[in-house]
Design an enzyme around this catalytic site. Structure first.
Site, PDB file in Angstrom:
ATOM      1  N   GLY A 129       0.855  -1.196   0.000  1.00 30.31           N
ATOM      2  CA  GLY A 129       0.000   0.000   0.000  1.00 30.31           C
ATOM      3  C   GLY A 129       0.885   1.238   0.000  1.00 30.31           C
ATOM      4  O   GLY A 129       1.451   1.612  -1.025  1.00 30.31           O
ATOM      5  N   GLN A 334     -22.305  19.800  11.018  1.00 30.37           N
ATOM      6  CA  GLN A 334     -22.668  20.314  12.336  1.00 30.37           C
ATOM      7  C   GLN A 334     -23.675  21.462  12.223  1.00 30.37           C
ATOM      8  O   GLN A 334     -24.629  21.542  12.997  1.00 30.37           O
ATOM      9  CB  GLN A 334     -21.383  20.794  13.061  1.00 30.37           C
ATOM     10  CG  GLN A 334     -21.576  21.133  14.518  1.00 30.37           C
ATOM     11  CD  GLN A 334     -21.869  19.893  15.364  1.00 30.37           C
ATOM     12  OE1 GLN A 334     -21.648  18.765  14.932  1.00 30.37           O
ATOM     13  NE2 GLN A 334     -22.402  20.092  16.550  1.00 30.37           N
ATOM     14  N   GLY A 337     -27.101  20.407  12.016  1.00 30.03           N
ATOM     15  CA  GLY A 337     -27.665  19.719  13.179  1.00 30.03           C
ATOM     16  C   GLY A 337     -28.097  18.308  12.795  1.00 30.03           C
ATOM     17  O   GLY A 337     -27.460  17.657  11.965  1.00 30.03           O
ATOM     18  N   GLU A 361      -4.065   8.026  -3.326  1.00 34.38           N
ATOM     19  CA  GLU A 361      -2.821   8.597  -3.888  1.00 34.38           C
ATOM     20  C   GLU A 361      -1.819   8.985  -2.802  1.00 34.38           C
ATOM     21  O   GLU A 361      -1.101   9.968  -2.906  1.00 34.38           O
ATOM     22  CB  GLU A 361      -3.126   9.771  -4.828  1.00 34.38           C
ATOM     23  CG  GLU A 361      -4.027   9.321  -5.976  1.00 34.38           C
ATOM     24  CD  GLU A 361      -3.964  10.193  -7.193  1.00 34.38           C
ATOM     25  OE1 GLU A 361      -2.930  10.817  -7.436  1.00 34.38           O
ATOM     26  OE2 GLU A 361      -4.978  10.229  -7.905  1.00 34.38           O
ATOM     27  N   GLU A 365      -0.188  10.804   6.067  1.00 34.94           N
ATOM     28  CA  GLU A 365       1.094  10.504   6.721  1.00 34.94           C
ATOM     29  C   GLU A 365       2.198  10.398   5.663  1.00 34.94           C
ATOM     30  O   GLU A 365       3.319  10.871   5.868  1.00 34.94           O
ATOM     31  CB  GLU A 365       0.993   9.186   7.521  1.00 34.94           C
ATOM     32  CG  GLU A 365       0.079   9.246   8.738  1.00 34.94           C
ATOM     33  CD  GLU A 365      -1.419   9.313   8.397  1.00 34.94           C
ATOM     34  OE1 GLU A 365      -1.815   8.767   7.348  1.00 34.94           O
ATOM     35  OE2 GLU A 365      -2.188   9.926   9.163  1.00 34.94           O
TER      36      GLU A 365
HETATM   37  C1  LIG Z   1     -11.526   4.567  -2.769  1.00 41.06           C
HETATM   38  C2  LIG Z   1     -10.094   4.270  -3.032  1.00 41.06           C
HETATM   39  C3  LIG Z   1      -9.616   4.321  -4.346  1.00 41.06           C
HETATM   40  C4  LIG Z   1      -8.288   3.993  -4.633  1.00 41.06           C
HETATM   41  N1  LIG Z   1      -7.862   3.983  -5.943  1.00 41.06           N
HETATM   42  C5  LIG Z   1      -6.637   3.482  -6.240  1.00 41.06           C
HETATM   43  C6  LIG Z   1      -6.224   3.307  -7.608  1.00 41.06           C
HETATM   44  O1  LIG Z   1      -6.940   3.664  -8.552  1.00 41.06           O
HETATM   45  N2  LIG Z   1      -5.036   2.710  -7.845  1.00 41.06           N
HETATM   46  C7  LIG Z   1      -4.198   2.319  -6.850  1.00 41.06           C
HETATM   47  O2  LIG Z   1      -3.138   1.786  -7.147  1.00 41.06           O
HETATM   48  N3  LIG Z   1      -4.541   2.485  -5.532  1.00 41.06           N
HETATM   49  C8  LIG Z   1      -5.743   3.055  -5.219  1.00 41.06           C
HETATM   50  N4  LIG Z   1      -6.120   3.218  -3.890  1.00 41.06           N
HETATM   51  C9  LIG Z   1      -5.197   2.770  -2.847  1.00 41.06           C
HETATM   52  C10 LIG Z   1      -4.595   3.898  -2.004  1.00 41.06           C
HETATM   53  O3  LIG Z   1      -3.632   4.604  -2.726  1.00 41.06           O
HETATM   54  C11 LIG Z   1      -4.045   3.218  -0.743  1.00 41.06           C
HETATM   55  O4  LIG Z   1      -5.155   2.802   0.030  1.00 41.06           O
HETATM   56  C12 LIG Z   1      -3.152   4.132   0.076  1.00 41.06           C
HETATM   57  O5  LIG Z   1      -1.963   4.416  -0.632  1.00 41.06           O
HETATM   58  C13 LIG Z   1      -2.806   3.520   1.430  1.00 41.06           C
HETATM   59  O6  LIG Z   1      -2.377   2.202   1.335  1.00 41.06           O
HETATM   60  P1  LIG Z   1      -3.051   1.092   2.290  1.00 41.06           P
HETATM   61  O7  LIG Z   1      -4.520   1.218   2.124  1.00 41.06           O
HETATM   62  O8  LIG Z   1      -2.439  -0.220   1.997  1.00 41.06           O
HETATM   63  O9  LIG Z   1      -2.686   1.542   3.756  1.00 41.06           O
HETATM   64  P2  LIG Z   1      -1.355   1.185   4.578  1.00 41.06           P
HETATM   65  O10 LIG Z   1      -0.155   1.487   3.758  1.00 41.06           O
HETATM   66  O11 LIG Z   1      -1.472  -0.177   5.136  1.00 41.06           O
HETATM   67  O12 LIG Z   1      -1.428   2.243   5.762  1.00 41.06           O
HETATM   68  C14 LIG Z   1      -2.167   2.029   6.971  1.00 41.06           C
HETATM   69  C15 LIG Z   1      -1.879   3.224   7.898  1.00 41.06           C
HETATM   70  O13 LIG Z   1      -0.482   3.256   8.214  1.00 41.06           O
HETATM   71  C16 LIG Z   1       0.065   4.516   7.877  1.00 41.06           C
HETATM   72  N5  LIG Z   1       1.449   4.366   7.413  1.00 41.06           N
HETATM   73  C17 LIG Z   1       1.928   3.468   6.505  1.00 41.06           C
HETATM   74  N6  LIG Z   1       3.243   3.649   6.331  1.00 41.06           N
HETATM   75  C18 LIG Z   1       3.601   4.688   7.141  1.00 41.06           C
HETATM   76  C19 LIG Z   1       4.825   5.352   7.409  1.00 41.06           C
HETATM   77  N7  LIG Z   1       5.969   5.016   6.804  1.00 41.06           N
HETATM   78  N8  LIG Z   1       4.820   6.374   8.299  1.00 41.06           N
HETATM   79  C20 LIG Z   1       3.665   6.760   8.918  1.00 41.06           C
HETATM   80  N9  LIG Z   1       2.485   6.161   8.706  1.00 41.06           N
HETATM   81  C21 LIG Z   1       2.443   5.136   7.824  1.00 41.06           C
HETATM   82  C22 LIG Z   1      -0.841   5.044   6.762  1.00 41.06           C
HETATM   83  O14 LIG Z   1      -0.750   6.443   6.616  1.00 41.06           O
HETATM   84  C23 LIG Z   1      -2.199   4.574   7.252  1.00 41.06           C
HETATM   85  O15 LIG Z   1      -2.672   5.463   8.221  1.00 41.06           O
HETATM   86  C24 LIG Z   1      -7.411   3.614  -3.576  1.00 41.06           C
HETATM   87  C25 LIG Z   1      -7.880   3.620  -2.262  1.00 41.06           C
HETATM   88  C26 LIG Z   1      -9.180   3.942  -1.978  1.00 41.06           C
HETATM   89  C27 LIG Z   1      -9.659   3.923  -0.535  1.00 41.06           C
END
Ligand SMILES: Cc1cc2nc3c(=O)[nH]c(=O)nc-3n(C[C@H](O)[C@H](O)[C@H](O)COP(=O)(O)OP(=O)(O)OC[C@H]3O[C@@H](n4cnc5c(N)ncnc54)[C@H](O)[C@@H]3O)c2cc1C
Length: 378
Positions: A129, A334, A337, A361, A365
């Site tokens: 991710g 808010q 209400g 995207e 963080e």
């Molecule tokens: C509706 C939707 C549409 C999307 N569309 C696309 C798309 O078209 N193509 C595509 O490829 N992806 C897409 N995504 C994926 C999106 O880019 C990822 O969900 C996002 O990059 C976060 O990855 P993750 O969900 O695996 O979270 P994780 O990486 O598992 O993160 C979990 C938490 O840990 C935090 N975290 C992780 N690493 C660190 C760090 N080093 N320091 C501090 N905090 C950290 C994150 O900020 C988050 O709060 C989409 C997501 C959603 C919800």
């Protein structure tokens, strides 16, 4: 920032289209989770699907400020439509503009720009991710084809895209330098659409899993050289983040307008609630922060157009605009209400849609990591 005549014209056109064609169906498609194919067709005709593509390949050839304005105006009435169009343009077609050969550009961009073919972007995987360098999807060259195996998740437009630009590992021993990018067609053998995700917000956008099972991709569909995929995708995300900033801006603007209208019409204690200072303070903060976000989104768009560095700035504009959108939509709800909690008013939809802008995207963080890295690098 003064908008040019062309930018003002596009703003008026986009607003008229959004109010007449998108707004009337926004609540319904959200509730049904229905991807609005008929809107996509119309937006193809309006040029909204070729906003990052040069005119010689069938695009509008307009600048990034115009692109941001269109995403802002669509999102002002419907976050789902804003997201679908943003993903198509700055994630689907931009990597082909950045790294495509002349042949690839001529083959794909006109079809994508007209809206005949929807485009998508596959980077995220179940185990990759925020750390997208952990790509596990494999591509192995056999004769004149790459054979792909793996799964991409959360692919926006996934259920409708004819073309998907995606990453796969070609040389695992090289780590991030072993990741390559490909243009994959939805009818290649071994391409499968997996789960259609049910979501908190942006429900009328399509989010799916894409599964590759011995998927056969012709060698000529490699985008850039082998090993350049990660670089191409990070460059793509720099541009894409401006559009998520624009989406957040539009959602916030829509929510504020709804809150102002409600505050003027709702009476309590014998007067409109807009006369209470607590409500006025919330509206004053909304207007101030929306203005700041708009300046950041437009200015970052301008930096991109002028060929200046904009990587940290696009992370800043996404971080600021998405945080602002969550605050503005929370306060807009808010101000409504109890009524704000129900689907009768659009404000709960804005509140749910805004959350995506803090995640997609790159999470907030991760934006902070990008910004800090850029500031501390010397
Ligand atoms: C509706 C939707 C549409 C999307 N569309 C696309 C798309 O078209 N193509 C595509 O490829 N992806 C897409 N995504 C994926 C999106 O880019 C990822 O969900 C996002 O990059 C976060 O990855 P993750 O969900 O695996 O979270 P994780 O990486 O598992 O993160 C979990 C938490 O840990 C935090 N975290 C992780 N690493 C660190 C760090 N080093 N320091 C501090 N905090 C950290 C994150 O900020 C988050 O709060 C989409 C997501 C959603 C919800």
């Amino acid at each position: 920032m003064e908008l040019t005549e062309e930018q003002q014209m596009i703003q008026e056109t986009a607003r008229r289209f959004a109010e007449s064609e998108v707004q009337p169906i926004a609540a319904e498609i959200d509730q049904m989770g229905k991807y609005p194919l008929e809107l996509i067709e119309k937006m193809g005709g309006m040029g909204f699907l070729g906003l990052v593509v040069p005119a010689e390949y069938g695009g509008t050839g307009t600048d990034t400020v115009c692109y941001s304005i269109v995403i802002e105006e669509l999102s002002r009435v419907c976050g789902s439509t804003g997201l679908s169009v943003a993903a198509h343009n700055s994630l689907g077609s931009a990597p082909i503009c950045i790294a495509g050969t002349e042949e690839q550009k001529s083959k794909y961009l006109p079809e994508i720009s007209s809206g005949e073919a929807v485009a998508a972007f596959g980077l995220t995987e179940p185990q990759a991710g925020s750390d997208a360098s952990r790509t596990q999807t494999r591509a192995v060259l056999k004769g004149d084809k790459y054979i792909l195996n793996g799964t991409k998740v959360y692919v926006t437009n996934g259920g409708h895209a004819r073309y998907m630009v995606m990453t796969a590992m070609t040389q695992p021993e090289k780590g991030v330098h072993g990741i390559s990018a490909f243009i994959v067609h939805n009818d290649f053998p071994g391409f499968k659409i997996g789960t259609h995700e049910k979501k908190l917000g942006v429900r009328a956008s399509s989010t799916t899993e894409i599964v590759f099972e011995d998927c056969e991709v012709p060698k000529e569909n490699l985008l850039g050289n082998e090993g350049e995929g990660f670089k191409i995708f990070m460059q793509t995300l720099d541009g894409g983040r401006i559009s998520i900033g624009a989406m957040a801006l539009g959602i916030a603007q829509g929510a504020m307008e709804a809150a102002i209208a409600y505050a003027k019409e709702r009476h309590q204690f014998g007067k409109p609630i807009s006369e209470f200072q607590a409500i006025q303070n919330m509206i004053a903060d909304m207007a101030t922060e929306i203005r700041a976000a708009r300046l950041m989104v437009y200015d970052t768009s301008r930096l991109k157009d002028e060929g200046k560095p904009f990587s940290a700035e696009s992370a800043m504009c996404k971080l600021f605009a998405s945080t602002m959108a969550m605050k503005v939509t929370t306060n807009a709800l808010q101000i409504h209400g109890g009524y704000g909690y129900f689907t009768e008013y659009p404000v709960e939809r804005y509140y749910r849609d805004a959350k995506l802008t803090e995640i997609g995207e790159g999470t907030s963080e991760i934006q902070r990591l990008v910004i800090a890295r850029s500031i501390l690098k010397d």
